[in-house]
Write a protein that holds these residues in place. Sequence first.
Motif, PDB file in Angstrom:
ATOM      1  N   GLN A 168       0.870 -18.432   0.031  1.00 50.86           N
ATOM      2  CA  GLN A 168       1.902 -17.563   0.582  1.00 50.86           C
ATOM      3  C   GLN A 168       3.271 -18.149   0.270  1.00 50.86           C
ATOM      4  N   ALA A 187       1.133  -9.665  -3.491  1.00 50.65           N
ATOM      5  CA  ALA A 187       1.186  -8.596  -2.495  1.00 50.65           C
ATOM      6  C   ALA A 187       2.240  -8.930  -1.449  1.00 50.65           C
ATOM      7  N   ASP A 188       3.006  -7.907  -1.080  1.00 49.59           N
ATOM      8  CA  ASP A 188       3.981  -8.084  -0.007  1.00 49.59           C
ATOM      9  C   ASP A 188       3.266  -8.463   1.285  1.00 49.59           C
ATOM     10  N   VAL A 189       3.849  -9.400   2.023  1.00 52.08           N
ATOM     11  CA  VAL A 189       3.331  -9.745   3.345  1.00 52.08           C
ATOM     12  C   VAL A 189       4.063  -8.852   4.342  1.00 52.08           C
ATOM     13  N   LYS A 190       3.409  -7.793   4.771  1.00 48.40           N
ATOM     14  CA  LYS A 190       4.035  -6.848   5.695  1.00 48.40           C
ATOM     15  C   LYS A 190       3.879  -7.298   7.142  1.00 48.40           C
ATOM     16  N   TYR A 191       2.726  -7.889   7.443  1.00 44.52           N
ATOM     17  CA  TYR A 191       2.439  -8.309   8.807  1.00 44.52           C
ATOM     18  C   TYR A 191       1.802  -9.690   8.792  1.00 44.52           C
ATOM     19  N   GLU A 212       9.294  -7.942  -3.799  1.00 45.49           N
ATOM     20  CA  GLU A 212      10.526  -7.389  -3.235  1.00 45.49           C
ATOM     21  C   GLU A 212      11.436  -8.503  -2.732  1.00 45.49           C
ATOM     22  N   MET A 224       5.540 -13.214   0.023  1.00 42.39           N
ATOM     23  CA  MET A 224       4.517 -12.687  -0.880  1.00 42.39           C
ATOM     24  C   MET A 224       3.274 -13.557  -0.806  1.00 42.39           C
ATOM     25  N   ASP A 225       2.121 -12.914  -0.879  1.00 39.86           N
ATOM     26  CA  ASP A 225       0.861 -13.621  -1.075  1.00 39.86           C
ATOM     27  C   ASP A 225       0.506 -13.527  -2.550  1.00 39.86           C
ATOM     28  N   GLY A 267      11.401 -10.670   1.122  1.00 38.88           N
ATOM     29  CA  GLY A 267      10.123 -10.672   1.816  1.00 38.88           C
ATOM     30  C   GLY A 267       9.188 -11.742   1.297  1.00 38.88           C
TER      31      GLY A 267
END
Length: 192
Positions: A100, A158-162, A119, A124-125, A122
Amino acid sequence: MALDPFGPGRIRDRLQIQDLMYRWCRAVDRLDKQGMLDIFWPGAIDSHGPYIGPAEGLVEWILVRHKPIATSSHFVGNLLIEFASDDVALVETYVRTIQQYPPEAKSQLAQLTGGAAGEPGGAMDMFTSSRYLDRMERRDGEWRIAHRDLIQDWKQIADVKYPALAPKEGWIIGRRDGTDQMQAERKRLGIG
Protein backbone atom coordinates in the motif's frame (compact mmCIF):
# COMPACT_ATOMS: atom_id res chain seq x y z
CA MET A 1 29.54 -37.82 -9.95
CA ALA A 2 26.49 -35.57 -9.47
CA LEU A 3 24.18 -36.16 -6.57
CA ASP A 4 20.75 -37.72 -7.07
CA PRO A 5 18.43 -34.66 -7.43
CA PHE A 6 16.16 -36.08 -4.71
CA GLY A 7 18.67 -37.96 -2.58
CA PRO A 8 19.33 -36.97 1.06
CA GLY A 9 22.11 -34.50 0.17
CA ARG A 10 19.97 -32.74 -2.42
CA ILE A 11 16.95 -32.65 -0.12
CA ARG A 12 19.12 -30.74 2.35
CA ASP A 13 20.20 -28.36 -0.44
CA ARG A 14 16.60 -27.86 -1.55
CA LEU A 15 15.48 -27.02 1.99
CA GLN A 16 18.34 -24.55 2.44
CA ILE A 17 17.44 -22.83 -0.84
CA GLN A 18 13.75 -22.75 0.10
CA ASP A 19 14.63 -21.25 3.48
CA LEU A 20 16.72 -18.60 1.72
CA MET A 21 13.70 -17.52 -0.34
CA TYR A 22 11.46 -17.33 2.73
CA ARG A 23 14.08 -15.28 4.59
CA TRP A 24 14.30 -12.86 1.65
CA CYS A 25 10.54 -12.22 1.82
CA ARG A 26 10.63 -11.62 5.56
CA ALA A 27 13.68 -9.35 5.36
CA VAL A 28 12.27 -7.14 2.59
CA ASP A 29 8.85 -6.91 4.24
CA ARG A 30 10.39 -5.94 7.61
CA LEU A 31 13.01 -3.63 5.98
CA ASP A 32 15.75 -5.71 7.62
CA LYS A 33 18.91 -4.49 5.89
CA GLN A 34 21.23 -7.21 7.16
CA GLY A 35 18.62 -9.88 6.51
CA MET A 36 18.40 -8.78 2.87
CA LEU A 37 22.18 -8.61 2.46
CA ASP A 38 22.57 -12.12 3.92
CA ILE A 39 20.61 -13.61 0.99
CA PHE A 40 23.16 -12.57 -1.65
CA TRP A 41 26.84 -13.28 -2.15
CA PRO A 42 28.89 -10.07 -1.96
CA GLY A 43 28.99 -8.53 -5.42
CA ALA A 44 25.93 -10.48 -6.64
CA ILE A 45 24.01 -8.72 -9.41
CA ASP A 46 20.26 -8.06 -9.31
CA SER A 47 18.16 -6.95 -12.29
CA HIS A 48 15.06 -5.67 -10.50
CA GLY A 49 13.33 -3.54 -13.14
CA PRO A 50 14.17 0.07 -12.26
CA TYR A 51 17.29 -1.07 -10.36
CA ILE A 52 20.05 -3.08 -12.07
CA GLY A 53 23.35 -3.54 -10.29
CA PRO A 54 25.08 -5.01 -7.24
CA ALA A 55 22.81 -6.52 -4.60
CA GLU A 56 24.25 -4.15 -1.98
CA GLY A 57 22.87 -1.24 -4.03
CA LEU A 58 19.54 -3.05 -4.42
CA VAL A 59 19.20 -3.24 -0.63
CA GLU A 60 19.96 0.48 -0.25
CA TRP A 61 17.46 1.26 -3.05
CA ILE A 62 14.76 -0.84 -1.32
CA LEU A 63 15.38 0.84 2.04
CA VAL A 64 14.90 4.30 0.52
CA ARG A 65 12.06 3.38 -1.85
CA HIS A 66 10.10 1.45 0.78
CA LYS A 67 10.49 3.98 3.59
CA PRO A 68 7.06 5.63 3.05
CA ILE A 69 5.33 2.30 2.33
CA ALA A 70 3.52 1.21 5.48
CA THR A 71 2.68 -2.34 4.38
CA SER A 72 4.43 -4.86 2.18
CA SER A 73 3.78 -8.58 1.80
CA HIS A 74 5.76 -10.93 -0.43
CA PHE A 75 4.29 -14.41 -0.96
CA VAL A 76 6.28 -17.15 -2.68
CA GLY A 77 4.59 -20.04 -4.42
CA ASN A 78 5.98 -22.40 -7.05
CA LEU A 79 9.66 -22.92 -6.43
CA LEU A 80 11.51 -25.03 -8.98
CA ILE A 81 15.14 -25.89 -8.25
CA GLU A 82 17.33 -27.33 -11.01
CA PHE A 83 20.95 -28.23 -10.25
CA ALA A 84 23.52 -27.33 -12.90
CA SER A 85 26.33 -28.85 -10.83
CA ASP A 86 26.99 -29.86 -7.24
CA ASP A 87 27.32 -26.21 -6.19
CA VAL A 88 25.19 -24.27 -8.69
CA ALA A 89 21.40 -24.23 -8.99
CA LEU A 90 18.92 -22.34 -11.15
CA VAL A 91 15.88 -21.43 -9.05
CA GLU A 92 12.62 -20.05 -10.44
CA THR A 93 10.29 -18.75 -7.71
CA TYR A 94 6.84 -17.31 -8.28
CA VAL A 95 6.24 -14.27 -6.08
CA ARG A 96 3.14 -12.19 -5.42
CA THR A 97 3.37 -8.85 -3.68
CA ILE A 98 0.82 -6.59 -2.07
CA GLN A 99 1.90 -3.11 -1.03
CA GLN A 100 0.00 0.00 0.00
CA TYR A 101 1.39 3.32 -1.16
CA PRO A 102 0.26 6.46 0.67
CA PRO A 103 -0.22 9.66 -1.37
CA GLU A 104 3.33 10.83 -0.56
CA ALA A 105 4.78 7.65 -2.12
CA LYS A 106 3.41 8.18 -5.64
CA SER A 107 6.92 8.57 -7.11
CA GLN A 108 7.99 5.22 -5.62
CA LEU A 109 4.90 3.56 -7.12
CA ALA A 110 5.56 5.14 -10.52
CA GLN A 111 9.10 3.67 -10.47
CA LEU A 112 7.74 0.14 -10.34
CA THR A 113 4.85 0.52 -12.76
CA GLY A 114 6.71 2.42 -15.46
CA GLY A 115 4.75 5.60 -14.70
CA ALA A 116 1.26 4.73 -13.40
CA ALA A 117 0.60 6.03 -9.90
CA GLY A 118 -3.18 6.40 -9.63
CA GLU A 119 -5.28 9.41 -8.72
CA PRO A 120 -3.46 12.35 -7.10
CA GLY A 121 -3.91 12.66 -3.35
CA GLY A 122 -5.10 9.13 -2.69
CA ALA A 123 -3.48 5.95 -1.43
CA MET A 124 -2.96 3.05 -3.83
CA ASP A 125 -2.68 -0.69 -3.42
CA MET A 126 -0.29 -2.43 -5.81
CA PHE A 127 -0.61 -6.13 -6.61
CA THR A 128 2.07 -7.95 -8.61
CA SER A 129 2.79 -11.36 -10.02
CA SER A 130 6.45 -11.90 -10.81
CA ARG A 131 9.15 -14.54 -10.79
CA TYR A 132 12.63 -14.50 -9.30
CA LEU A 133 15.11 -16.28 -11.54
CA ASP A 134 18.11 -16.88 -9.29
CA ARG A 135 21.46 -18.46 -9.93
CA MET A 136 22.32 -19.84 -6.50
CA GLU A 137 25.80 -20.91 -5.57
CA ARG A 138 27.03 -22.95 -2.64
CA ARG A 139 30.30 -21.67 -1.24
CA ASP A 140 31.89 -23.15 1.89
CA GLY A 141 28.70 -25.14 2.47
CA GLU A 142 26.33 -22.14 2.26
CA TRP A 143 23.79 -21.38 -0.49
CA ARG A 144 23.20 -17.76 -1.53
CA ILE A 145 22.14 -15.85 -4.62
CA ALA A 146 24.93 -14.99 -7.09
CA HIS A 147 22.63 -13.44 -9.73
CA ARG A 148 18.93 -12.51 -9.73
CA ASP A 149 16.60 -11.46 -12.53
CA LEU A 150 13.14 -10.26 -11.57
CA ILE A 151 10.73 -11.33 -14.32
CA GLN A 152 7.67 -9.09 -14.14
CA ASP A 153 4.55 -10.86 -15.39
CA TRP A 154 1.67 -8.65 -14.19
CA LYS A 155 0.91 -5.58 -12.08
CA GLN A 156 -2.28 -3.88 -11.00
CA ILE A 157 -2.89 -0.78 -8.94
CA ALA A 158 -6.17 0.13 -7.23
CA ASP A 159 -7.40 3.21 -5.43
CA VAL A 160 -7.78 2.71 -1.69
CA LYS A 161 -11.31 4.03 -1.18
CA TYR A 162 -11.90 2.60 2.28
CA PRO A 163 -8.91 1.67 4.44
CA ALA A 164 -10.22 -1.53 6.03
CA LEU A 165 -7.85 -1.91 8.97
CA ALA A 166 -9.08 0.09 11.95
CA PRO A 167 -7.16 -1.48 14.83
CA LYS A 168 -8.57 -1.53 18.34
CA GLU A 169 -6.57 -1.37 21.55
CA GLY A 170 -4.44 -4.48 22.00
CA TRP A 171 -4.36 -5.52 18.34
CA ILE A 172 -0.91 -6.45 17.05
CA ILE A 173 -0.16 -4.55 13.86
CA GLY A 174 2.67 -5.34 11.44
CA ARG A 175 5.56 -2.87 11.50
CA ARG A 176 8.52 -2.14 9.24
CA ASP A 177 10.71 -0.20 11.68
CA GLY A 178 12.52 -2.99 13.54
CA THR A 179 9.83 -3.36 16.21
CA ASP A 180 7.50 -5.87 14.54
CA GLN A 181 6.08 -8.50 16.91
CA MET A 182 8.07 -11.22 15.09
CA GLN A 183 11.31 -9.30 15.63
CA ALA A 184 10.53 -8.69 19.30
CA GLU A 185 9.72 -12.36 19.86
CA ARG A 186 12.91 -13.49 18.09
CA LYS A 187 14.91 -11.25 20.42
CA ARG A 188 13.04 -12.54 23.47
CA LEU A 189 13.81 -16.15 22.48
CA GLY A 190 17.45 -15.41 21.59
CA ILE A 191 16.98 -16.26 17.91
CA GLY A 192 19.23 -14.47 15.42
